[in-house]
Structure formats: C-alpha cells, structure tokens
Design an enzyme around this catalytic site. Structure first.
Site, PDB file in Angstrom:
ATOM      1  N   TYR A   1      17.432  22.842   2.095  1.00 32.78           N
ATOM      2  CA  TYR A   1      17.800  23.887   2.702  1.00 32.78           C
ATOM      3  C   TYR A   1      17.561  24.954   1.586  1.00 32.78           C
ATOM      4  CZ  TYR A   1      20.861  23.208  -1.649  1.00 32.78           C
ATOM      5  OH  TYR A   1      21.776  22.805  -2.875  1.00 32.78           O
TER       6      TYR A   1
ATOM      7  N   LYS B   1      14.566  20.922  -2.911  1.00 34.05           N
ATOM      8  CA  LYS B   1      16.112  21.463  -2.293  1.00 34.05           C
ATOM      9  C   LYS B   1      16.508  20.807  -1.409  1.00 34.05           C
ATOM     10  CE  LYS B   1      18.230  25.659  -3.021  1.00 34.05           C
ATOM     11  NZ  LYS B   1      19.423  25.567  -4.143  1.00 34.05           N
TER      12      LYS B   1
ATOM     13  N   LEU C   1      15.208  21.661  -9.771  1.00 37.51           N
ATOM     14  CA  LEU C   1      14.812  22.686  -9.474  1.00 37.51           C
ATOM     15  C   LEU C   1      13.989  23.519 -10.038  1.00 37.51           C
ATOM     16  CD1 LEU C   1      14.838  22.625  -5.729  1.00 37.51           C
ATOM     17  CD2 LEU C   1      16.522  24.079  -6.323  1.00 37.51           C
TER      18      LEU C   1
HETATM   19  N1  PDD Z   1      21.589  25.849  -6.163  1.00 34.35           N
HETATM   20  N2  PDD Z   1      19.221  23.261  -9.789  1.00 34.35           N
HETATM   21  C1  PDD Z   1      19.682  22.480  -8.715  1.00 34.35           C
HETATM   22  C2  PDD Z   1      20.053  21.043  -8.549  1.00 34.35           C
HETATM   23  C3  PDD Z   1      20.846  23.891  -8.156  1.00 34.35           C
HETATM   24  O1  PDD Z   1      21.167  23.346  -6.963  1.00 34.35           O
HETATM   25  C4  PDD Z   1      20.236  25.242  -8.041  1.00 34.35           C
HETATM   26  C5  PDD Z   1      20.993  26.324  -7.187  1.00 34.35           C
HETATM   27  C6  PDD Z   1      19.373  25.489  -8.658  1.00 34.35           C
HETATM   28  C7  PDD Z   1      19.017  27.372  -9.000  1.00 34.35           C
HETATM   29  O2  PDD Z   1      18.379  27.148  -7.706  1.00 34.35           O
HETATM   30  P1  PDD Z   1      18.561  28.894  -7.603  1.00 34.35           P
HETATM   31  O3  PDD Z   1      18.375  30.178  -8.591  1.00 34.35           O
HETATM   32  O4  PDD Z   1      16.972  29.891  -6.305  1.00 34.35           O
HETATM   33  O5  PDD Z   1      19.959  29.167  -7.109  1.00 34.35           O
HETATM   34  C8  PDD Z   1      18.969  25.060  -9.504  1.00 34.35           C
HETATM   35  C9  PDD Z   1      22.333  27.025  -4.974  1.00 34.35           C
HETATM   36  C10 PDD Z   1      23.181  28.104  -5.496  1.00 34.35           C
HETATM   37  C11 PDD Z   1      23.001  25.791  -4.087  1.00 34.35           C
HETATM   38  O6  PDD Z   1      22.616  24.488  -4.327  1.00 34.35           O
HETATM   39  O7  PDD Z   1      24.127  26.270  -4.215  1.00 34.35           O
END
Ligand code: PDD
Length: 290
Positions: free
Chosen positions: A32, A147, A203
């Site tokens: 996702y 992700k 991630l």
């Molecule tokens: N999650 N690490 C993890 C485990 C995350 O779930 C997320 C963000 C990030 C930051 O990634 P980004 O800057 O691309 O949003 C790092 C999203 C927001 C979620 O699961 O809702």
C-alpha cells in the site's frame, strides 16, 4: 458520500465489497501507499508510485496499472473528495483465491483499492509543545523496507504507545534505532541531524527523503548511519516523520525529557523549528504547482 476505487470502478465506499478469500484479507498479502494531498495537489506522487512499484517487485506481484493509469485514478479520487487537503490510500493485494492456500494461485487477479480521507495533520499545539513516545524492541520481520499491508506487528507496537498515552513507539533492533511503529525517527546531536540508514530493517519514508533533502538544501549537516540506543537517549532533539504527521518533535521518551540538561529540555528544539519551517515552505511550492 465517500467515493472509492475498487477494481476498475469508482463507487460509494459503502457499496465496495471484496471476497473473503482475498489474499489481502486472509494473509495480509498486499502492499500500500499513503499519499498526502495539499490544496488538491498530490505531494511527491511519482516517489510514492515508485515505492509502490518496489514493494510490488519485492512481493513478486506484477503492477496491475501503469504509472499514468495510477495518476488518472488518483486525480479522479482527489477531484471527487470534499476536502482540499487529503490523504490518498492505495492498496494492491494478490487478489482472491479459489481455495485457501499459502502458495500463490496459478492465475492472479490483483485487487486494487483506492480511498481518500481528510488529511488530518498534527494540530498546532502538538507542533508547538511536542509529543511523548515510548520505546520497544522491534519484533517485526526482516523485510520492513516493503510497505506491506501485513501490519500486525506495527499495530501491536503502535498500540503500546496508545496505551501509554503517547504518540509513537520508537523501535530498536539489537540496540540500533530502526524507526517508529508508523513513522521514521530522526535524532539531533550537537547541531547535526542523524538519520537511520536505509536498509531492510526500516521503511524509507517519502517524508524522510524530503527531510534529508531539505537539510542538504539549507546546509544543515546530516549523517545517515546506524544510531545506537544510547545516542537516542542522549539526543538534543528527536523528531518523527510521516506523510500524515509531517515532521513532529518528540519531547519525552519513556517518561524522560528529551534534551535533558540542555536549554531545550522537554520542548521542541531550534533545529526542529527550522526544519518545520522549511517543510511548510516546501509544501507551499507544491500547492502552487511549482
Ligand atoms: N506510514 N515507517 C513506517 C513503518 C510507516 O508506517 C510510515 C508511514 C513511515 C513513513 O513513511 P512516509 O513518510 O512515506 O509516510 C515509516 C503511513 C503514513 C501509514 O501507514 O499510514
């Protein structure tokens, strides 16, 4: 009425249904993205679609849509939503099975889902005062760079902070900082920004990349490397970053003030304030379509 996208159709969310034999439902077999949208303009969409492709490659699932087709669907979802600032959720699962079986079906029909929600960024008081966090051992798998929708470990870890009345759980694996349960973590020590290095244990956030780019643009020294637990505890400043929370200061970790002993103990530090300003300026260029 909330509109969503499911398998080639735009339809009211209340009418969207997925097979109970969908591998996303039974195995969390999917990937996702969460894309923030400001003034109806998606933020770093190309980068989000690039990461979606890498996640699909990692789970050996062919991308069901070309980049232009993804863009068209995202634009349509954005146009149909009632808010100017949105969070676009995109998900691809390996689709339904005829019978439950861990191994992939011979023929796969991925389930593609898209949904827009209102983007709720942290309220000004949180940015001004900062948030509290707890720490925990990172007990997730060894493919955290994917992700994936199989987020049970992240949910359990995030809930620890909820139970403690805190905003995030900071994860350590073998004494090294990995990330937050749903965010990336940054450390500031002696005016230098420290970021965990990108590997299979975290991630790589799209926001993480923006933060490092802004540091480079504005001449803030940054080091991307392993960060030991002790360095986090001795940090002058701690931040979290994510698409929905942007950049947020953490002012308390496991009940201890961050920056204890310094002038900014328990309050957001000066380097955070700079970065927050740069980030908001950068957002404005996106909103103007620059
Ligand atoms: N999650 N690490 C993890 C485990 C995350 O779930 C997320 C963000 C990030 C930051 O990634 P980004 O800057 O691309 O949003 C790092 C999203 C927001 C979620 O699961 O809702």
């Amino acid at each position: 009425m909330t509109l969503c996208y499911l398998d080639g159709r735009f339809l009211p969310l209340a009418e969207a249904t997925v097979s109970p034999l969908d591998r996303g439902f039974l195995f969390g077999d999917g990937v996702y993205e969460v894309v923030p949208v400001y003034s109806r303009r998606p933020f770093r969409l190309a980068e989000h679609l690039g990461r979606l492709q890498r996640s699909l490659d990692a789970i050996r699932l062919a991308n069901p849509l070309a980049p232009d087709a993804w863009r068209a669907r995202v634009e349509q979802l954005i146009a149909a939503a009632e808010w100017d600032d949105q969070s676009v959720y995109l998900q691809v699962t390996r689709g339904p099975m005829a019978v439950r079986n861990h191994a992939f079906p011979a023929t796969v029909t991925p389930t593609v889902f898209g949904l827009v929600e209102e983007l709720v960024t942290p309220p000004p008081a949180q940015v001004e005062q900062g948030v509290a966090a707890v720490s925990a051992a990172d007990f997730r798998w060894l493919r955290c760079n994917v992700k994936a929708t199989s987020l049970l470990a992240n949910c359990l870890l995030r809930q620890m902070s909820m139970d403690a009345g805190c905003a995030e759980t900071i994860l350590f694996r073998d004494g090294i900082l990995s990330e937050g349960a749903a965010s990336n973590i940054f450390v500031v020590r002696d005016g230098v920004l420290l970021a965990p290095q990108q590997n299979h244990l975290m991630l790589t956030g799209i926001t993480y990349d923006v933060v490092l780019e802004l540091a480079a643009t504005h001449g803030l020294s940054a080091e991307v490397r392993d960060i030991a637990d002790a360095e986090v505890r001795a940090a002058d400043e701690l931040w979290l970053s994510s698409s929905t929370r942007e950049v947020l200061p953490i002012v308390e970790l496991d009940g201890r003030k961050v920056g204890a002993g310094g002038t900014a103990a328990g309050v957001p530090g000066p380097v955070f304030r700079q970065m927050y300003g740069w980030y908001q300026d950068f957002k404005r260029t996106v909103m103007r379509g620059a």
